[in-house]
Design an enzyme around this catalytic site. Sequence first.
Site, mmCIF file in Angstrom:
data_model
loop_
_atom_site.group_PDB
_atom_site.id
_atom_site.type_symbol
_atom_site.label_atom_id
_atom_site.label_comp_id
_atom_site.label_asym_id
_atom_site.label_seq_id
_atom_site.Cartn_x
_atom_site.Cartn_y
_atom_site.Cartn_z
ATOM 1 N N ALA A 37 0.851 -1.195 0.000
ATOM 2 C CA ALA A 37 0.000 0.000 0.000
ATOM 3 C C ALA A 37 0.883 1.240 0.000
ATOM 4 O O ALA A 37 1.861 1.320 0.756
ATOM 5 C CB ALA A 37 -0.907 -0.007 1.221
ATOM 6 N N CYS B 153 -1.869 -8.452 5.686
ATOM 7 C CA CYS B 153 -1.412 -7.120 6.049
ATOM 8 C C CYS B 153 -1.656 -6.842 7.532
ATOM 9 O O CYS B 153 -2.773 -6.939 8.011
ATOM 10 C CB CYS B 153 -2.130 -6.071 5.202
ATOM 11 S SG CYS B 153 -1.512 -4.437 5.503
ATOM 12 N N GLY C 98 9.076 -7.599 -1.732
ATOM 13 C CA GLY C 98 8.470 -6.317 -1.430
ATOM 14 C C GLY C 98 9.516 -5.242 -1.208
ATOM 15 O O GLY C 98 9.974 -4.576 -2.131
#
Length: 349
Positions: free
Chosen positions: A18, A100, A227
């Site tokens: 995000a 998450c 990531g």
Amino acid sequence: MQIGPIRLPNHLFAAPMAGVTDRPFRQLCKRLGAGYAVSEMVTSRKDLWTSLKTSRRANHDGEAAPIAVQIAGTDAQMMGEAAAYNIDRGAQIIDINMGCPAKKVCNKWAGSALMQDEPLALQIIEAVVAACAPRNVPVTLKMRSGWCEAERNALRIARAAEGAGVAMVTVHGRTRAQGYKGSAEYDTVGAVKAAVRIPVVANGDIDSPEKARDVLAATGADAIMIGRAAQGRPWIFREIAHFLDTGEHLPAPEVAQAKAWLLEHLHDHYGLYGWDDDGTGVRSARKHIGWAVRALPGGEAFRARMNLLGSCEAQVRAVTDWFDELADTHHRLPRTAVDEQGTQEEAFA
Ligand SMILES: Cc1cc2nc3c(=O)[nH]c(=O)nc-3n(C[C@H](O)[C@H](O)[C@H](O)COP(=O)(O)O)c2cc1C
């Protein structure tokens, strides 16, 4: 590597993040070797779908296939509707967020908090699969190894998800309780891989070609997902691809090439968020520029200076000048250790 009916060019994936993996960043990762990149999570709350933030997240103009959208929420019916909504806007794969740990998400009992309520998790999976199956869109699931140390239930959830029709699972080898602390473990990923027939993706702390090779070997996973190590270093995907193919390291990118990639990224970024002075475009570009320079000589000082600039044009000029100056002394990016400090804290703040 295949997700349902969709064939992927390779098994190196960019993780959903995000505030980071928006369309411009996903495009860049795909161009630099990622076979697959998942969108930032999109809320299942209908009242937010028309907000600027969510509509930007659901924008896939010009994005290379396959378009994968992650949805987050706590209500099965709403999650099914969110899946259908995103398919209508171009999603070819729907990913369910059960990984998450962000407080904003977990306080509302979504993300990795769902792992604590397996019946609800399964209800959500079933509703999303029911919405996607008639449209021939595969559903994937991203989760952690468990809720906490005593409850590493990824294996049980993966089996149930496979039974419900999920086409792939990704496991980040940390528990929800760990947040981003400690190191990722890969035993749970390996156990999940051994227990299901659908593809399994290993995630967590993969930051080098050697680590990628070792995690693939240790887990037997079908793919790896990266990531934080791609922040400011999106060419990591092609570095890993080259190493896995040949056993050799690619040379570091030329300074001029790194500059060109960053400028291309910035233009794409401003195109999505706007070129306004002191607007979202210029503000949200700062973190990408910061990540790109932080480990380079003089990078921290430049980052501090650059953060004071209020226009996109000034950012572009500063980045151009800074890299041109670096090119006077370095043909290729110097190989410095990537500075791990505080990336996720910044983004979740
Ligand atoms: C800034 C940031 C934002 C993230 N946002 C999401 C998200 O929206 N959905 C999700 O499933 N995981 C999210 N994650 C978790 C990552 O997808 C990934 O699982 C985690 O960072 C571990 O992988 P890494 O060690 O390669 O970074 C986020 C991580 C970071 C650092």
